[in-house]
Design a protein around this motif. Structure first.
Motif, PDB file in Angstrom:
ATOM      1  N   SER A  62       0.849  -1.323  -0.022  1.00  0.00           N
ATOM      2  CA  SER A  62       0.250  -0.074   0.378  1.00  0.00           C
ATOM      3  C   SER A  62       0.793   1.541  -0.168  1.00  0.00           C
ATOM      4  N   TYR A  63       1.275   2.098  -0.831  1.00  0.00           N
ATOM      5  CA  TYR A  63       1.720   3.279  -1.496  1.00  0.00           C
ATOM      6  C   TYR A  63       0.235   4.705  -0.724  1.00  0.00           C
ATOM      7  N   GLU A  64       1.467   5.544  -0.637  1.00  0.00           N
ATOM      8  CA  GLU A  64       1.235   7.206  -0.871  1.00  0.00           C
ATOM      9  C   GLU A  64       0.822   7.714  -1.504  1.00  0.00           C
ATOM     10  N   ILE A  65       0.125   8.499  -2.044  1.00  0.00           N
ATOM     11  CA  ILE A  65       0.160   9.176  -3.893  1.00  0.00           C
ATOM     12  C   ILE A  65       0.859  10.679  -3.612  1.00  0.00           C
ATOM     13  N   ASN A  75      13.007   7.101  -2.346  1.00  0.00           N
ATOM     14  CA  ASN A  75      12.189   5.589  -3.420  1.00  0.00           C
ATOM     15  C   ASN A  75      11.665   6.114  -3.893  1.00  0.00           C
ATOM     16  N   VAL A  76      10.679   6.151  -5.061  1.00  0.00           N
ATOM     17  CA  VAL A  76      10.020   6.831  -5.934  1.00  0.00           C
ATOM     18  C   VAL A  76       9.756   5.017  -6.341  1.00  0.00           C
ATOM     19  N   GLU A  77       8.178   4.358  -5.917  1.00  0.00           N
ATOM     20  CA  GLU A  77       8.008   2.582  -6.052  1.00  0.00           C
ATOM     21  C   GLU A  77       7.355   2.432  -7.248  1.00  0.00           C
ATOM     22  N   ASP A  78       6.339   3.739  -8.081  1.00  0.00           N
ATOM     23  CA  ASP A  78       5.963   3.656  -8.732  1.00  0.00           C
ATOM     24  C   ASP A  78       5.324   4.707  -9.324  1.00  0.00           C
ATOM     25  N   VAL A  79       4.985   5.255 -10.498  1.00  0.00           N
ATOM     26  CA  VAL A  79       4.683   6.607 -11.308  1.00  0.00           C
ATOM     27  C   VAL A  79       3.412   6.430 -12.395  1.00  0.00           C
ATOM     28  N   ARG A  80       2.367   7.264 -11.911  1.00  0.00           N
ATOM     29  CA  ARG A  80       1.346   7.947 -13.178  1.00  0.00           C
ATOM     30  C   ARG A  80       1.288   8.479 -13.274  1.00  0.00           C
ATOM     31  N   ILE A  81       1.366   9.185 -15.048  1.00  0.00           N
ATOM     32  CA  ILE A  81       0.882  10.008 -15.578  1.00  0.00           C
ATOM     33  C   ILE A  81      -0.421  10.227 -15.685  1.00  0.00           C
ATOM     34  N   VAL A 122       2.121  15.739  -8.103  1.00  0.00           N
ATOM     35  CA  VAL A 122       3.195  16.609  -8.610  1.00  0.00           C
ATOM     36  C   VAL A 122       2.414  17.596  -9.832  1.00  0.00           C
ATOM     37  N   LEU A 123       2.255  18.803  -9.820  1.00  0.00           N
ATOM     38  CA  LEU A 123       1.587  19.192 -11.218  1.00  0.00           C
ATOM     39  C   LEU A 123       3.071  19.824 -11.964  1.00  0.00           C
ATOM     40  N   ILE A 124       2.851  18.711 -13.334  1.00  0.00           N
ATOM     41  CA  ILE A 124       4.107  19.872 -14.124  1.00  0.00           C
ATOM     42  C   ILE A 124       3.521  19.931 -15.903  1.00  0.00           C
ATOM     43  N   SER A 125       4.100  21.308 -15.708  1.00  0.00           N
ATOM     44  CA  SER A 125       4.005  21.544 -18.249  1.00  0.00           C
ATOM     45  C   SER A 125       5.188  19.984 -18.695  1.00  0.00           C
ATOM     46  N   ASP A 126       4.185  20.624 -20.015  1.00  0.00           N
ATOM     47  CA  ASP A 126       4.930  19.837 -20.734  1.00  0.00           C
ATOM     48  C   ASP A 126       5.460  19.916 -21.232  1.00  0.00           C
ATOM     49  N   ARG A 127       7.222  20.005 -21.637  1.00  0.00           N
ATOM     50  CA  ARG A 127       8.344  20.135 -21.390  1.00  0.00           C
ATOM     51  C   ARG A 127       9.524  19.655 -21.036  1.00  0.00           C
ATOM     52  N   PRO A 128      10.495  19.534 -22.142  1.00  0.00           N
ATOM     53  CA  PRO A 128      12.016  18.730 -21.759  1.00  0.00           C
ATOM     54  C   PRO A 128      12.498  18.725 -20.701  1.00  0.00           C
ATOM     55  N   GLY A 129      12.413  17.572 -19.876  1.00  0.00           N
ATOM     56  CA  GLY A 129      13.198  17.863 -18.658  1.00  0.00           C
ATOM     57  C   GLY A 129      12.003  17.639 -17.182  1.00  0.00           C
ATOM     58  N   GLU A 130      10.782  17.345 -17.548  1.00  0.00           N
ATOM     59  CA  GLU A 130      10.371  17.944 -16.097  1.00  0.00           C
ATOM     60  C   GLU A 130      10.168  16.468 -15.565  1.00  0.00           C
ATOM     61  N   LEU A 131       9.874  15.580 -15.816  1.00  0.00           N
ATOM     62  CA  LEU A 131      10.270  14.673 -15.569  1.00  0.00           C
ATOM     63  C   LEU A 131      11.241  13.743 -14.547  1.00  0.00           C
ATOM     64  N   ALA A 132      12.198  13.911 -15.361  1.00  0.00           N
ATOM     65  CA  ALA A 132      13.566  14.193 -15.249  1.00  0.00           C
ATOM     66  C   ALA A 132      13.956  14.782 -13.426  1.00  0.00           C
ATOM     67  N   GLY A 133      13.610  15.812 -13.624  1.00  0.00           N
ATOM     68  CA  GLY A 133      13.685  16.772 -12.719  1.00  0.00           C
ATOM     69  C   GLY A 133      12.633  16.857 -11.385  1.00  0.00           C
ATOM     70  N   LEU A 151       2.863  10.178  -7.914  1.00  0.00           N
ATOM     71  CA  LEU A 151       4.482   9.272  -7.501  1.00  0.00           C
ATOM     72  C   LEU A 151       3.799   8.785  -6.047  1.00  0.00           C
ATOM     73  N   MET A 152       4.215   7.336  -6.469  1.00  0.00           N
ATOM     74  CA  MET A 152       3.665   6.000  -5.185  1.00  0.00           C
ATOM     75  C   MET A 152       4.477   5.998  -4.551  1.00  0.00           C
ATOM     76  N   VAL A 153       4.993   5.945  -3.256  1.00  0.00           N
ATOM     77  CA  VAL A 153       6.093   6.060  -2.362  1.00  0.00           C
ATOM     78  C   VAL A 153       5.263   5.400  -1.138  1.00  0.00           C
ATOM     79  N   GLU A 154       6.705   5.044  -0.201  1.00  0.00           N
ATOM     80  CA  GLU A 154       6.315   4.401   1.022  1.00  0.00           C
ATOM     81  C   GLU A 154       5.676   5.912   2.286  1.00  0.00           C
ATOM     82  N   PRO A 155       4.069   5.210   2.936  1.00  0.00           N
ATOM     83  CA  PRO A 155       3.550   6.287   3.372  1.00  0.00           C
ATOM     84  C   PRO A 155       4.310   7.107   4.613  1.00  0.00           C
ATOM     85  N   SER A 156       5.218   6.565   4.937  1.00  0.00           N
ATOM     86  CA  SER A 156       6.644   6.769   6.055  1.00  0.00           C
ATOM     87  C   SER A 156       7.258   8.064   5.556  1.00  0.00           C
TER      88      SER A 156
END
Length: 361
Positions: free
Chosen positions: A291-294, A319-325, A297-308, A338-343
């Protein structure tokens, strides 16, 4: 294993060839379409030249309906020491080989549980099977040498071997692969004639449900034609649930209190059973689902946003356990979940805010 012959240079065959060639195996490629062979060879999957003699392993990567005939020809011609197929159905091809009187000692049926919505050699990747289950269906007739060759192939492709009975495999894939494909297509079909205003409201839920509906219909007709009984059995159960759910929803429309109460109970029942089934789906690395906590994050559609975002999460030691957009309709923006451990969630939210990211609750 030093040499291999891949018969069928589609997505799975070419991906296996790429994985083997990348690990020093001499791979020969065969397909009824010469252009497909040339494409696979150009990608580095092997050579279109015929081997000088029998190879160590022949990998038959053709549609289920053609597996037996292709294997029959290859085995009678003695093109390899061992033979396997990678079709998504196992019982039917094996029984057809038995009916042809073929010695099944040098053969083992297998099925890598990996794929894409796209098909053909251009969709192939050497890492397609990494970390994915690869089912092996040996029988008492299977030679030990052939089983070892199959296990070596699985290891070279960095997949995870799973041994099953062929018919049990076919029932399993009917439930976890073939039926979901049909249901995804059925839901997506509702959108074909839908009003444009309704379609513009599509969110992440409909995208998740209909993602695999983009698959090649011709390929799926071949797959389903080879496993119709088990798929029909699963769909019959789904149809019964649909009938009960329709009745429950009609009950919620009623002015009768008892019917509305029964309708509520019916809807709750199917949703709760869905919860219980979803919990059984393996989680990260095949372990029990966590069970992860979400953190949104609001991002714009431009290069480098996800990497940042990932870089800043790493700097925060999270540690980011999983991700959806989730993409915003009509805007050059999206919501990254970003799905991460609740703690770690509160720490990550604070760190990202400090670095200028817009956090959504």
């Amino acid at each position: 294993m030093r040499t291999a012959l891949v018969i069928g240079t589609g997505l799975v065959g070419t991906s296996a060839a790429l994985a083997l060639a990348g690990r020093g195996i001499q791979v020969h490629l065969v397909d009824h379409d010469p252009e497909s062979v040339r494409t696979a060879a150009a990608l580095g999957a092997g050579t279109g030249e015929a081997p000088e003699g029998p190879v160590d392993l022949a990998i038959v990567a053709v549609p289920p309906a053609h597996v037996a005939s292709v294997l029959d020809t290859a085995m009678r011609d003695g093109v390899a020491r061992g033979y396997l197929d990678v079709a998504s159905v196992k019982g039917g091809p094996r029984r057809e080989l038995e009916a042809r009187g073929i010695d099944l000692g040098p053969y083992i049926g297998t099925h890598p549980m990996a794929g894409k919505e796209r098909s053909g050699p251009l969709a192939a990747t050497a890492d397609l099977f990494e970390g994915r289950p690869w089912v092996l269906t040996p029988t008492r007739d299977t030679d030990t040498e052939v089983l070892n060759l199959a296990l070596e192939l699985v290891a070279l492709c960095r997949a995870v071997p799973v041994v099953m009975d062929a018919d049990a495999h076919d029932r399993a894939v009917a439930l976890v692969s073939h039926t979901p494909q049909l249901i995804s297509s059925m839901v997506a079909a509702r959108l074909e004639e839908a009003d444009e205003t309704a379609v513009r409201l599509c969110g992440q839920g409909i995208r998740d449900v209909t993602r695999i509906a983009a698959s090649d219909p011709r390929m799926w007709v071949e797959i389903l034609s080879a496993n119709p009984g088990p798929v029909a059995d699963v769909l019959a159960g789904v149809a019964a649930d649909l009938d009960e759910t329709v009745r429950a929803l009609r009950g919620l429309q009623s002015g009768d209190d008892d019917k509305r109460r029964a309708g509520t109970e019916g809807i709750e029942d199917v949703l709760r059973r869905g919860n219980a089934g979803r919990v059984r789906v393996p989680g990260k690395h095949g372990t029990a689902p966590a069970s992860y906590e979400i953190v949104s994050v609001l991002i714009s559609d431009r290069p480098g946003e996800l990497a940042g975002i990932f870089a800043d999460a790493g700097r925060a030691g999270v540690n980011v356990e999983d991700v959806r957009i989730e993409h915003a309709t009509g805007q050059q923006a999206g919501l990254v979940q970003l799905m991460v451990e609740p703690s770690a969630a509160a720490e990550l939210r604070t760190a990202l805010r400090e670095r200028g990211w817009s956090i959504r609750q």
